[in-house]
Design an enzyme around this catalytic site. Structure first.
Site, PDB file in Angstrom:
ATOM      1  N   LYS A 142       0.819  -1.210   0.000  1.00  0.00           N
ATOM      2  CA  LYS A 142       0.000   0.000   0.000  1.00  0.00           C
ATOM      3  C   LYS A 142       0.855   1.263   0.000  1.00  0.00           C
ATOM      4  CE  LYS A 142      -4.114  -2.016   2.158  1.00  0.00           C
ATOM      5  NZ  LYS A 142      -5.055  -1.972   3.300  1.00  0.00           N
TER       6      LYS A 142
ATOM      7  N   LYS B 288      -9.046 -12.723  -5.030  1.00  0.00           N
ATOM      8  CA  LYS B 288      -9.953 -13.116  -3.956  1.00  0.00           C
ATOM      9  C   LYS B 288     -11.149 -12.170  -3.890  1.00  0.00           C
ATOM     10  CE  LYS B 288      -8.783 -12.568   0.416  1.00  0.00           C
ATOM     11  NZ  LYS B 288      -8.150 -12.753   1.741  1.00  0.00           N
TER      12      LYS B 288
ATOM     13  N   LYS C 190     -14.254  -7.583   0.368  1.00  0.00           N
ATOM     14  CA  LYS C 190     -15.344  -6.674   0.697  1.00  0.00           C
ATOM     15  C   LYS C 190     -14.994  -5.213   0.464  1.00  0.00           C
ATOM     16  CE  LYS C 190     -14.246  -6.663   5.690  1.00  0.00           C
ATOM     17  NZ  LYS C 190     -13.118  -7.595   5.616  1.00  0.00           N
TER      18      LYS C 190
END
Length: 332
Positions: free
Chosen positions: A112, A197, A200
């Site tokens: 990140k 994957k 959410k």
């Protein structure tokens, strides 16, 4: 009786991947075989830009869905992380135990922060230090086992290292936990990108089945799932990841085996229809119970209040002992 701790981060609506990959294991196995604590780890949602009202809303929704999925307050402890101060109390001691190099080697921070630097931005300091909070989540309760997927094993290994180091320096204080792979977990991939994957927090939602999706929405997403070139239905994740994902979803919902299920299909359409029907039926009782619990908010509040009280009672002696071990004065 062994103790386990696991948590779920309220950074998005819970998905079929969350249910099949973790929550179902908690419901069907862990709460029956261990002293189990399950937390909505809302403090971890603050490591990135967020809307306060949305974090609050998603935290409550996640807790309600855990109960709707089958976690029983009489069998396990369900609570919200920020309701138990011992998490943050212990986190600072573990930051004082960890090294800068250990934190910077964490995969999520590396990935990140690299993305942000590439666009001229930077990440929050909490993204660097949150593995210490994750370690505190586990060590405060003397957990023996932490059910995790592959992407979280590194964090549990850091937790083990910090526990061993702290015990060596200041005297035995923490139980050294181990990561365990759930025996019945299923790996669910994005329906539009079967090499990734189902997450959410993804910006693109067409390939994500959410637990609260209406039945027709679920069917539409599954029927539009990306498949593969050719027409043969075979179970091969390397050459046919889209078909393999559908077969694995169907197997997880029905208790079958992907390779054996593949033998019963000659066309993608029939496989998609059966998979959609199976997912709808799997989620139907969860959606129904979620609606009932939303109609009785006082019950959910009571569960979370009692869960936090029990969690606090378990964690406080360990955290107090850690404070004493490092040389901090007890309050007068």
């Amino acid at each position: 009786m062994r103790r386990i701790f696991s948590g779920i981060k309220p950074t998005g609506h819970l998905t079929l991947g969350n249910y099949l990959g973790a929550v179902r294991q908690w419901v069907e196995v862990d709460q029956h075989q261990a002293d189990a604590l399950f937390s909505v780890v809302d403090l971890h949602a603050l490591t990135v830009d967020h809307e306060p009202a949305r974090v609050r809303r998603l935290s409550r929704q996640a807790a309600t869905l855990l109960l709707a999925a089958g976690l029983e307050p009489a069998r396990c402890t369900v609570f919200v992380q920020s309701h138990v101060d011992e998490h943050t109390r212990l986190s600072y001691l573990l930051e004082c135990t960890a090294t800068d190099g250990e934190m910077r080697r964490m995969i999520q921070y590396k990935e990140k922060s690299a993305r942000e630097r590439a666009t001229g931005g930077s990440v929050r300091l909490s993204l660097l230090t949150y593995p210490a909070l994750m370690a505190a989540d586990i060590l405060a309760y003397g957990a023996h086992e932490v059910p995790v997927g592959d992407d979280q094993v590194q964090h549990v290994e850091l937790t083990r290292d910090l526990a061993v180091r702290f015990n060596h320096r200041y005297g035995r204080t923490f139980t050294v936990p181990k990561a365990v792979r759930p025996a019945v977990a299923a790996r669910v991939m994005d329906l539009q990108d079967p090499t990734s994957k189902m997450g959410k927090s993804h910006a693109e939602t067409a390939g994500i089945v959410y637990l609260l999706d209406e039945a027709e929405v679920v069917r539409k997403k599954v029927m539009r799932a990306v498949t593969d070139s050719g027409t043969d239905v075979t179970y091969d994740r390397e050459t046919q990841p889209g078909v393999a994902n559908l077969l694995e979803m169907l197997a997880a919902c029905t208790g079958g085996k992907p390779a054996e299920l593949a033998e019963g299909y000659t066309a993608y359409g029939a496989l998609k229809k059966d998979t959609a029907d199976a997912v709808v039926e799997l989620l139907r009782p969860v959606r129904r119970l979620h609606a009932e619990l939303c109609a009785d908010p006082g019950y959910v509040d009571g569960v979370l209040r009692e869960g936090a009280e029990r969690a606090r009672g378990l964690a406080r002696p360990t955290v107090d002992a850690a404070y004493a071990a490092v040389g901090l004065m007890r309050p007068a």
